[in-house]
Design a protein around this motif. Structure first.
Motif, PDB file in Angstrom:
ATOM      1  N   SER A   4      38.820  36.308  41.575  1.00  0.00           N
ATOM      2  CA  SER A   4      38.046  35.221  41.539  1.00  0.00           C
ATOM      3  C   SER A   4      36.157  35.154  41.437  1.00  0.00           C
ATOM      4  N   SER A  19      33.779  35.912  38.568  1.00  0.00           N
ATOM      5  CA  SER A  19      33.351  34.277  39.032  1.00  0.00           C
ATOM      6  C   SER A  19      31.688  33.973  37.585  1.00  0.00           C
ATOM      7  N   LYS A  57      39.043  31.314  38.971  1.00  0.00           N
ATOM      8  CA  LYS A  57      39.182  30.218  39.696  1.00  0.00           C
ATOM      9  C   LYS A  57      40.367  29.650  39.251  1.00  0.00           C
TER      10      LYS A  57
END
Length: 236
Positions: free
Chosen positions: A108, A112, A223
């Protein structure tokens, strides 16, 4: 002649026998004290017996409570041992979940700034007027996309890259229509037609367009995956 004699009353008796009505307790004080002492001893003995009885009852109650608590403790220890034994069976699963969660969190962070390029190009194609064909499509992303050093667009939206398009449309008016359509796509700003020209025969328009890209193109899908993994891991 008859003479009546009155019966002698209490007054007459006292008068005839002085001292007859006097009452005196001649019990020796030692005897009275001994009797009182015996009564006191009986009371003390009864009180002591009651205290002993209460103590015995309290001891029995405390012993029962202690026994019940020990039984509960033993049962809890047995349950704990059983649960620990069952938990040991799934230690590999727990370790795997922890490792998966850690990898997902790292992914994650690493991803990003992920952009769905294929999806974005497909949206650009869908927004193009009918009869439009692309001759080139170039997406350039900043090395520090999303960071402060990458700059901003309009002072607010972080700039992450640029878009360069060229193509051919049926009419020149289609170019203006396409510029408006691109401006309406999320993450696309400052759309500018850099060059455009139309052929005399058939009126077909050849054009080039540039635009800036913002962080609204980030998918954040990794995420979301990390959040879901964390929630799933917290339930165990």
């Amino acid at each position: 002649m008859t003479t009546l004699l009155a019966e002698p009353g209490a007054d007459n008796l006292w008068a005839s026998m002085p001292g007859w009505g006097i009452v005196a307790d001649l019990t020796p004080p030692e005897l009275v004290a001994a009797r009182s002492l015996r009564v006191l001893r009986k009371q003390l003995a009864a009180a002591l017996a009651l205290v002993v009885l209460l103590c015995a009852a309290g001891y029995v109650w405390a012993a029962r409570q202690t026994s019940a608590a020990e039984d509960q403790l033993a049962a809890s220890q047995v349950t704990t041992a059983r649960l620990n034994a069952e938990n040991a069976k799934y230690s590999d699963v727990v370790n795997l979940q922890s490792a998966t969660s850690a990898i997902t969190n790292q992914l994650s962070t690493l991803m990003s700034t992920d952009v769905d390029v294929a999806g974005f190009i497909e949206r650009m194609r869908a927004a193009a007027p009918a009869g439009t064909t692309f001759t080139s499509v170039a997406l350039t992303f900043n090395a520090a996309a999303g960071a402060t050093s990458a700059g901003t667009v309009g002072g607010t939206a972080p700039a992450i890259g640029t878009l360069s398009l060229s193509g051919v449309s049926r009419r020149m008016v289609d170019v203006a229509s396409y510029v408006t359509a691109l401006q309406g796509l999320a993450g696309v700003v400052n759309v500018i037609p850099s060059t455009n020209s139309a052929t005399k025969s058939g009126g077909r328009a050849t054009w080039s367009i540039t635009a800036q890209l913002t962080d609204k193109l980030y998918t954040h899908r990794f995420k979301a995956a990390a959040t879901n993994t964390g929630n799933a891991g917290g339930g165990h």
